[in-house]
Design a protein around this motif. Structure first.
Motif, PDB file in Angstrom:
ATOM      1  N   GLN A 292       0.822  -1.216   0.000  1.00 16.62           N
ATOM      2  CA  GLN A 292       0.000   0.000   0.000  1.00 16.62           C
ATOM      3  C   GLN A 292       0.851   1.259   0.000  1.00 16.62           C
ATOM      4  O   GLN A 292       0.594   2.191  -0.763  1.00 16.62           O
ATOM      5  CB  GLN A 292      -0.927  -0.007   1.217  1.00 16.62           C
ATOM      6  CG  GLN A 292      -1.990  -1.088   1.167  1.00 16.62           C
ATOM      7  CD  GLN A 292      -2.799  -1.153   2.452  1.00 16.62           C
ATOM      8  OE1 GLN A 292      -2.437  -0.567   3.474  1.00 16.62           O
ATOM      9  NE2 GLN A 292      -3.910  -1.878   2.423  1.00 16.62           N
TER      10      GLN A 292
ATOM     11  N   SER B   1       1.903   5.160  -3.388  1.00 21.45           N
ATOM     12  CA  SER B   1       1.552   6.352  -2.612  1.00 21.45           C
ATOM     13  C   SER B   1       0.369   7.078  -3.223  1.00 21.45           C
ATOM     14  O   SER B   1       0.165   7.083  -4.451  1.00 21.45           O
ATOM     15  CB  SER B   1       2.759   7.293  -2.552  1.00 21.45           C
ATOM     16  OG  SER B   1       2.408   8.513  -1.931  1.00 21.45           O
ATOM     17  N   THR B   2      -0.432   7.690  -2.338  1.00 17.65           N
ATOM     18  CA  THR B   2      -1.526   8.538  -2.817  1.00 17.65           C
ATOM     19  C   THR B   2      -0.987   9.850  -3.366  1.00 17.65           C
ATOM     20  O   THR B   2      -1.718  10.593  -4.020  1.00 17.65           O
ATOM     21  CB  THR B   2      -2.521   8.828  -1.678  1.00 17.65           C
ATOM     22  OG1 THR B   2      -1.815   9.420  -0.576  1.00 17.65           O
ATOM     23  CG2 THR B   2      -3.188   7.544  -1.207  1.00 17.65           C
TER      24      THR B   2
ATOM     25  N   GLU C 182       2.875   9.954   4.720  1.00 15.93           N
ATOM     26  CA  GLU C 182       2.965  10.271   3.293  1.00 15.93           C
ATOM     27  C   GLU C 182       4.150  11.192   3.015  1.00 15.93           C
ATOM     28  O   GLU C 182       4.877  11.015   2.027  1.00 15.93           O
ATOM     29  CB  GLU C 182       1.672  10.915   2.802  1.00 15.93           C
ATOM     30  CG  GLU C 182       0.523   9.938   2.633  1.00 15.93           C
ATOM     31  CD  GLU C 182      -0.668  10.587   1.955  1.00 15.93           C
ATOM     32  OE1 GLU C 182      -0.685  11.843   1.868  1.00 15.93           O
ATOM     33  OE2 GLU C 182      -1.564   9.864   1.500  1.00 15.93           O
TER      34      GLU C 182
END
Length: 234
Positions: free
Chosen positions: A41, A45-46, A83
């Protein structure tokens, strides 16, 4: 029992043991090749790839601002997200600090939750390839400015691995970075003890105190204060 029959029993028993050992080796190898879900996940990365450098650079600026605030009398606080940290690990760490990690370690990433921090990286050596993951508790001790990192659940895939090589890598990285690191134990788990300096050579009349360190889903927060102190003459 006839000799021929006894030999057959010994032969088949030996073959059965070899097959079991081979099967165990296959299962163990496949276990080491497992990639933890959280690592998959955080690798995706977003934060878009084109923006990761900017996000990592912003983290460095935030750290610098925290440093500057901590040199001035008064209270200070900061918050960093996983993040931001992962964007920095993906972009600025390999570019600006290529010698910070051993050559066989790559793609380190973190995931912060309310009760622990998960860290994983790819280990790519001549003898072994796997994703190594570590779960750690992060908290302040009762000693001034001392941060404890309790390590547990260290695995290659889902297979437990010896801690000694991991601790040696951590100690060496801390030594190169000039970090004050020592080791202790808690219920059999190794605990890294980091000391945040209370005074800076350039600001001898000011004393820094770290007051709190908290983990929440996706972020770590810390706060403290800096006091002005008298410097002995001479």
């Amino acid at each position: 029992m006839p000799v021929r029959r006894a030999l057959r029993i010994v032969l088949w028993s030996g073959l059965a043991c070899l097959l079991l050992l081979a099967l165990a080796a296959v299962v163990l190898y496949r276990g080491t090749q497992h990639v933890p879900e959280f690592y998959q996940q955080v690798l995706t990365s977003t934060v878009p790839a084109a923006q990761q450098f900017q996000v990592g650079d912003a983290l460095e600026r935030d750290v610098l601002e925290l440093h500057n605030a901590a040199t001035k009398p008064g209270r200070w606080e900061a918050e960093f997200t996983d993040e931001q940290i992962n964007a920095w690990l993906a972009t600025l760490l390999p570019r600006n600090h290529p010698q910070a990690l051993p050559a066989e370690i790559r793609d380190p990433r973190v995931k912060i939750s309310a009760d622990s921090v998960q860290l994983a990286w790819r280990l790519d050596s001549e003898r072994f390839e796997a994703v190594i993951s570590v779960q750690a508790d992060l908290y302040l001790t009762d000693q001034p400015n001392q941060i404890a990192i309790r390590l547990h659940a260290v695995r290659a895939g889902w297979v437990p691995v010896p801690l000694t090589p991991i601790l040696e890598h951590v100690s060496e990285a801390a030594r190169r970075a000039g970090v004050d690191l020592s080791w202790s134990q808690r219920e059999g788990d190794p605990v890294a003890l980091l000391r945040v300096p209370s005074r800076h050579p350039e600001f001898r009349d000011r004393e820094l105190q770290l007051d709190s360190l908290e983990l929440n889903d996706g972020k770590v927060s810390l706060s403290g204060h800096t006091e002005r102190r008298k410097v002995p003459e001479g």
